[in-house]
Enzyme design. Structure first.
Site, PDB file in Angstrom:
ATOM      1  N   ASP A 326       0.864  -1.162   0.000  1.00  0.00           N
ATOM      2  CA  ASP A 326       0.000   0.000   0.000  1.00  0.00           C
ATOM      3  C   ASP A 326       0.919   1.236   0.000  1.00  0.00           C
ATOM      4  OD1 ASP A 326      -2.372   1.598   0.381  1.00  0.00           O
ATOM      5  OD2 ASP A 326      -1.728   1.811   2.471  1.00  0.00           O
ATOM      6  N   ASP A 328       0.065   4.912   1.075  1.00  0.00           N
ATOM      7  CA  ASP A 328      -0.046   5.889   2.164  1.00  0.00           C
ATOM      8  C   ASP A 328      -0.020   5.218   3.532  1.00  0.00           C
ATOM      9  OD1 ASP A 328      -0.268   7.903   0.240  1.00  0.00           O
ATOM     10  OD2 ASP A 328      -2.428   7.577   0.071  1.00  0.00           O
TER      11      ASP A 328
END
Length: 492
Positions: A326, A328
């Site tokens: 991922d 963020d």
């Protein structure tokens, strides 16, 4: 009818001389023409393959036929994927025969198997390795000539790349496709597989397949042989012969001479029975007799060793061959709806860890929800600029999968849906089950599990407690990115 058959031919190869004539036959055949012919070079390295124009060559890096076929079908875009081996001989009108087999299949049929014929010598009895090849005529689901709907391959996740040889990987895939409720039909097209002549110890080397049998048992239960038509096997007798041989050698050291002689008799009897069973149907030449006698003594312990090795490996957690991050709060510090490249700040230690994976040859990718685009809070150009800055800091990622949709858009890509994970695995040419997804939310974990991948959650102060509890139950939870890579089995 010709225009309706949309198919790609995928041919994994190790550079055999039989590849070029196979391609010439395929490309010189009648309509329907394949949408693409993909040759997957599965050699670790070497010179370019000699292929005719119109053939696309992919490289799978020597990871085995399962990985090579996965790279091929995930690259293809057609409805049907026709797998053929590089050492078969196709009929001149094979495309037309394929069309007849596939053209009228109902939707519940996910695959069509070709009929294999193995010509044997007319002037003598076949050797042991030639008889082994001839067994392909009655084998179920072999990929020497097998066509699958691409949708069925996507649903099943493709071939399991833990099968490193051209052995059992096709049966495993077919079982999973059948378990999903699909049918596999026998077609009428006929493909020739020349009888194999191999070296003196070929049958001994073939015992490595017992490790694959262990994986089949672990995945499909004790009845896997009956379900695949593989026959009962001989492992029990091999185990008895091996134990008797070991006892005959060790018991004299314990002054158990009588028991040692009994054990030696059992070993000699089983070895003689096994050798006779293999000698009788063969040509009985001096060379073949010597080969059968020597290998019949060596095969039982080799079979037991590889089976034990396979049983251990089948129960060992699989290290991933690709890591998907991922963005963020996993790679970079989260700034809601970040639209300025100057605001990109890597999570401490993340750059070095990602670069370390890349240096060790582990593919890395990004799977990221970016609903700010759908909300109108950032523009696609701003998103691209931010991602470019991430790549500038971390180095190149093998795949970028970014979903710009919002919750209510009903897309198949936004996490927790598996779309981005599946597409990332496809672009990297790996099995989704060989990927691990590392993220900070329950959506990251759920997307991974839905795609058949593994997941490690690295919580932040914004991760919800129910998400952490679910990850502890179904995945893994780490304190930081370094521990996440260790739990995934890819720590440096």
């Amino acid at each position: 009818m010709t225009a309706s058959l949309d198919y790609t031919v995928v041919i994994p190869t190790t550079g055999r001389e039989t590849l070029r004539p196979l391609l010439d036959t395929l490309l010189g055949g009648p309509d329907p023409r394949p949408a693409a012919v993909l040759v997957v070079d599965d050699r670790p390295g070497g010179s370019e393959l000699d292929v005719p124009g119109g053939v696309r060559v992919l490289r799978s890096g020597g990871r085995g036929p399962a990985a090579a076929r996965n790279l091929g079908w995930r690259t293809a875009k057609s409805e049907w994927i026709a797998f053929v081996d590089d050492d078969v001989v196709l009929a001149p009108d094979w495309p037309r025969q394929l069309e007849r087999d596939l053209g009228s299949l109902p939707p519940e049929v996910a695959a069509s198997q070709g009929r294999i014929t193995v010509p044997l010598p007319a002037d003598r009895r076949p050797t042991d390795d030639e008889r082994s090849t001839a067994g392909l005529e009655h084998a179920r689901w072999i990929t020497a000539d097998m066509a699958y709907r691409r949708s069925a391959l996507v649903e099943a996740g493709g071939f399991d790349e833990r099968f490193p040889r051209a052995f059992r990987e096709d049966s495993d895939l077919a079982l999973r496709v059948a378990e999903a409720g699909h049918r596999i039909d026998q077609g009428e097209r006929l493909t020739t597989h020349p009888a194999r002549r191999a070296g003196f110890f070929y049958s001994l080397k073939a015992q490595r397949g017992n490790a694959d049998n262990a994986l089949m048992r672990a995945k499909h239960g004790v009845l896997w042989r009956q379900r695949t038509g593989a026959g009962p096997g001989r492992l029990g007798l091999h185990a008895l012969s091996t134990v008797a041989g070991l006892a005959a050698v060790t018991l004299p050291l314990l002054r158990q001479r009588g028991k040692a002689l009994l054990a030696a008799g059992v070993w000699a009897g089983l070895t003689a029975e096994f050798a006779t069973r293999r000698i009788v149907p063969g040509p009985r030449t001096p060379g073949e007799l010597a080969r059968m006698v020597v290998t019949s003594a060596l095969i039982p312990p080799a079979a037991c060793y590889h089976r034990l090795r396979g049983e251990i490996a089948a129960r060992r957690p699989r290290p991933p061959v690709a890591v998907l991050f991922d963005r963020d709060d996993t790679l970079i510090v989260d700034v809601p709806y970040l639209n300025d490249p100057d605001g990109v700040r890597p999570v401490p230690g993340a750059v070095e860890l990602v670069r370390g994976l890349r240096e060790r040859g582990i593919p890395v990718g990004v799977v990221s929800n970016q609903s700010g685009v759908a909300k109108g809070l950032i523009t696609p150009e701003q998103l691209d600029a931010v991602n470019a800055r991430v790549q500038e800091l971390f180095g190149p990622f093998g795949t970028w999968q970014v979903c710009v949709h919002d919750d209510g858009d009903g897309c198949a890509c936004r996490k927790p849906a598996p779309g981005m994970v599946l597409k990332a695995a496809g672009e990297l040419g790996v099995d989704p089950a060989s990927c691990v997804v590392i993220g900070d939310t329950g959506a990251d974990v759920d997307a991974a599990l839905a795609a058949g991948a593994r997941a490690v959650l690295v919580p932040t102060n914004r991760t919800l407690e129910p998400e952490i509890a679910r990850a502890r139950q179904h995945a893994a939870v780490a304190r930081d990115l370094s521990e996440a890579l260790r739990l995934a089995g890819v720590a440096g």
